[in-house]
Design an enzyme around this catalytic site. Structure first.
Site, short mmCIF file in Angstrom:
data_model
loop_
_atom_site.label_atom_id
_atom_site.label_comp_id
_atom_site.label_asym_id
_atom_site.label_seq_id
_atom_site.Cartn_x
_atom_site.Cartn_y
_atom_site.Cartn_z
CG ASP A 15 -1.76 -1.26 1.32
OD1 ASP A 15 -2.23 -1.73 0.28
OD2 ASP A 15 -1.88 -1.79 2.44
CE LYS A 18 3.28 -2.34 -4.43
NZ LYS A 18 2.90 -2.09 -3.04
N GLY A 42 -3.94 -4.40 -4.45
CA GLY A 42 -4.96 -3.41 -4.77
C GLY A 42 -4.25 -2.13 -5.16
CG HIS A 43 -1.32 -1.98 -7.54
ND1 HIS A 43 -0.50 -2.70 -8.35
CD2 HIS A 43 -0.90 -2.24 -6.28
CE1 HIS A 43 0.38 -3.37 -7.61
NE2 HIS A 43 0.15 -3.11 -6.36
CD GLN A 226 1.05 -8.79 -2.52
OE1 GLN A 226 1.87 -9.41 -3.16
NE2 GLN A 226 -0.18 -8.65 -2.96
#
Ligand code: IMP
Length: 431
Positions: A15, A18, A42-43, A226
């Site tokens: 988080d 990225k 989750g980007h 991650q």
């Protein structure tokens, strides 16, 4: 020497932002490759008034000139992939033949999800806090040499045979050990058979594809998911994800040589967050922690869980810079610190001085007590600033101190969620 390729990795517990940085740097790349993890990531990418959360598709997908690749190190959920493709296309993004997937990708099948959730449920307070997406069980099957790989869908008869054996085993565990319902073999097989043609249409020999692209002079961006402290080997085991998240995995997870990786860009928040269980020495339980969570909107992009928040941990970061061979840093969410009277940086740990950075991820890690250095905060605004010299003097002093402690240059600073809200001190592909 100018490096052609770039690896973008998270240096904390994920988080770090990225997605935005990969999306921004994709302008300079012609290929973007995911090399580990799965749809646990989750980007979040915000362009104009549109927010897109990508879980499995490389963040480069929003740029229509870019080829996106999913490497063999990724565990691939057919359902999640096809759903995400539909969602992104519904937003007007054309994927066409821009997505290529390694034939060696392991598939996440429904029993992996059931096992992940059953196991976490049975652990109660001792749970890892996984995303419940089946990531761990899929990697376990890979290492146990019983997984199903994308390329095997070319021969559904063989898959049917192995699936029966594998499902017998997993159903036995689900029912006998976890007292959970079993999954129906025929339903899982039919689901795979139904999705096989579309999945196979995207399949590629990724190592050859990337070699060819490099020969043609393409710049490749490797997109990590991650963060390094969640790395299965180097992170805060057992509270980690099930893949290697460190930069070296970009070689193994795609099939290129380590010498071709290029510049390693480590993304770090200006403070620290973590979702799920596990040690977090600089975690704050006071109003400052609450401030970071509220102003930074610290909720997981995949699960919606509130993230735990704390000060910047330079001890862990020094270790991570070494583990990854970080060439440059990108510091994100600087604006979240606006308005704080003072800011702390953990520069040492008490009680395990002899271990130095090696304590990070060790069994003693949950007992360390941080030693802080305190710096004055700033009351000016950094939000949306794009020129380094326009940052408040104390904000610049903070950035420069982090760079000094970590022994790594700062290439970029993110001052807001939009692509444009970024200070670029060094363009990784071109400077
Ligand atoms: P898993 O990857 O779902 O097995 O979860 C293992 C650990 O990694 C849990 O603590 C998760 O919260 C964490 N995790 C997995 N993916 C992400 C991510 O993209 N961001 C932050 N934490 C993650």
């Amino acid at each position: 020497m100018k490096k052609k390729n770039l690896v973008v990795i998270g240096t904390q517990w994920g988080d770090e932002g990225k997605g935005k940085i990969v999306d921004l740097l994709t302008e300079y790349a012609s290929v973007v490759v995911r090399f580990q993890g799965g749809h646990n990531a989750g980007h979040t990418v915000i362009v104009g008034d549109k927010q897109t959360v990508l879980h499995l598709l490389p963040s480069g997908i929003l740029h229509d000139q870019v080829l996106c690749v999913i490497g063999n190190g990724v565990v691939l959920s057919p359902d999640a992939l096809l759903k995400e493709i539909d969602e992104v296309e519904a937003q007007g993004v054309s994927i066409g033949d821009r997505l290529k997937i390694s034939s060696a990708c392991q598939l996440i099948l429904p029993y992996h999800v059931a096992l992940d959730q059953a196991r976490e449920g049975a652990k109660g307070d001792a749970k890892i806090g996984t995303t419940g997406r089946g990531i761990g069980p899929a990697y376990e099957d890979k290492v146990a040499r019983r997984g199903v790989r994308l390329g095997e869908l070319l021969n559904l008869d063989t898959v049917a045979e192995r699936l029966r054996e594998v499902m017998d085993y997993h159903n036995f565990v689900l029912q006998g050990y976890f007292h959970q319902p079993v999954l129906d073999y025929q339903q899982v097989l039919d689901g795979l058979a139904q999705r096989a043609p579309v999945l196979l249409s995207m399949m590629a020999d990724v190592p050859s594809l990337l070699q060819q692209k490099m020969k043609d002079g393409a710049s490749i961006l490797f997109e990590g998911a991650q963060g390094s402290l969640l790395d299965i080997d180097h992170g805060t085991y057992p509270f980690v994800t099930s893949s290697n998240t460190a930069a070296g995995a970009a070689a193994i997870g795609t099939g290129i040589g380590p010498g071709d990786l290029g510049h390693i860009l480590g993304i770090t928040k200006a403070y620290t967050t973590r979702v799920g269980s596990g040690p977090f020495p600089t975690e704050l339980f006071d109003e400052i922690g609450e401030h970071l969570g509220r102003v930074g909107a610290e909720f997981g992009a995949t699960t919606g869980r509130a993230r735990r928040c704390g000060w910047f941990d330079a001890v862990a970061m020094r270790r991570v810079c070494d583990l990854n061979g970080v060439d440059g840093l990108c510091i994100t969410k600087l604006d979240v610190l606006d308005g704080l009277d003072s800011i702390k940086i953990a520069v040492a740990y008490k009680g395990c001085e002899e271990l130095g950075g090696a304590v990070v991820g060790s069994d003693q890690y949950s007992q360390v007590e941080p030693v802080y250095e305190e710096m004055p905060g700033w009351h000016g605004n950094t939000s949306g600033v794009t020129d380094y010299d326009l940052l408040p003097a104390n904000a610049r002093a903070y950035i420069e101190r982090l760079s000094e402690i970590l022994g790594a240059p700062v290439d970029m600073i993110s001052t807001g969620p939009e692509r444009t809200e970024t200070i670029i001190l060094k363009k990784p592909f071109t400077d």
